[in-house]
Scaffold this motif. Sequence first.
Motif, PDB file in Angstrom:
ATOM      1  N   LEU A  32       7.131 -10.170  -7.835  1.00 38.16           N
ATOM      2  CA  LEU A  32       7.549  -9.009  -8.543  1.00 38.16           C
ATOM      3  C   LEU A  32       8.887  -9.303  -9.011  1.00 38.16           C
ATOM      4  O   LEU A  32       9.365  -8.704 -10.029  1.00 38.16           O
ATOM      5  N   GLU A 123       6.426  -1.152  -4.696  1.00 37.26           N
ATOM      6  CA  GLU A 123       5.730  -2.238  -3.725  1.00 37.26           C
ATOM      7  C   GLU A 123       6.188  -1.730  -2.299  1.00 37.26           C
ATOM      8  O   GLU A 123       7.567  -1.379  -1.864  1.00 37.26           O
ATOM      9  N   SER A 131       1.087  -6.822   0.769  1.00 41.78           N
ATOM     10  CA  SER A 131       1.768  -5.851  -0.003  1.00 41.78           C
ATOM     11  C   SER A 131       1.190  -5.089  -0.947  1.00 41.78           C
ATOM     12  O   SER A 131       0.251  -5.391  -1.895  1.00 41.78           O
ATOM     13  N   ARG A 132       1.408  -3.729  -0.639  1.00 42.42           N
ATOM     14  CA  ARG A 132       0.726  -2.735  -1.483  1.00 42.42           C
ATOM     15  C   ARG A 132       1.678  -2.345  -2.800  1.00 42.42           C
ATOM     16  O   ARG A 132       2.594  -1.806  -2.356  1.00 42.42           O
ATOM     17  N   CYS A 133       0.874  -1.889  -3.887  1.00 41.59           N
ATOM     18  CA  CYS A 133       1.698  -1.529  -4.882  1.00 41.59           C
ATOM     19  C   CYS A 133       1.008  -0.155  -5.246  1.00 41.59           C
ATOM     20  O   CYS A 133      -0.189   0.293  -5.518  1.00 41.59           O
TER      21      CYS A 133
END
Length: 217
Positions: A32, A123, A131-133
């Motif tokens: 990212l 993020e 990793s959660r977006c």
Amino acid sequence: QVADSRARASAVFMQRVSATCTPSRVHVHTKLAQCRSSRRFSPRIPRTRVVQGMATDAGGEASLSRSGKCFCEHTTVTLTGTPVAVSICHCSICRKLSGAPFTIQALCKAEQVVVEHEGAPSETASSANVSRCRCAKCGSPIYASLMKGRMIAIPLTVLNSSLNTPGASATNLKPTHHMYYPQRIFDVNDDLPKFVKSKGEIWTPESDLADNQNGGD
């Protein structure tokens, strides 16, 4: 001299084009940090063309393509083909981050997923491997990156397709299993496999006793 002038003019033109044309999409497993300066963050399905609502993957097979948007419609998520699995997760992390008793997500290969989002999404590294977006505007969960970006989990709440969507295959989005079932907050009576963790050991009532002895969550 005329040829030299034409060559110089052509070179100047190409420099101007290069300066004004930038890629609008990047692979989902690209870090990212490399995307924060771009106008659009988006994983890309390589060598895919859309024909009458169906996407043709690199192997030449026609697959169903589903799209959906976040709550504010700032983000668009597209899934091409059949997910590897559709899991019902009861882990405490998913429950706390979603506000729901469990979450349901489609597990896909990175090349199956396209996410269009102006700028970088928000993020959260919820664990060492996940990793959660979320949409940077409305905060809706849009996807999670697993296995260093090789796999993507898409919440079914993002996709517009449902089991009653005309033309959609009902089996493609049906849950295939439960995971982290000992952490559930209520029992689910169905015939799906129930795993103690993400895979491997199958849950039994004795698993709850062991989990309680180890302190639960």
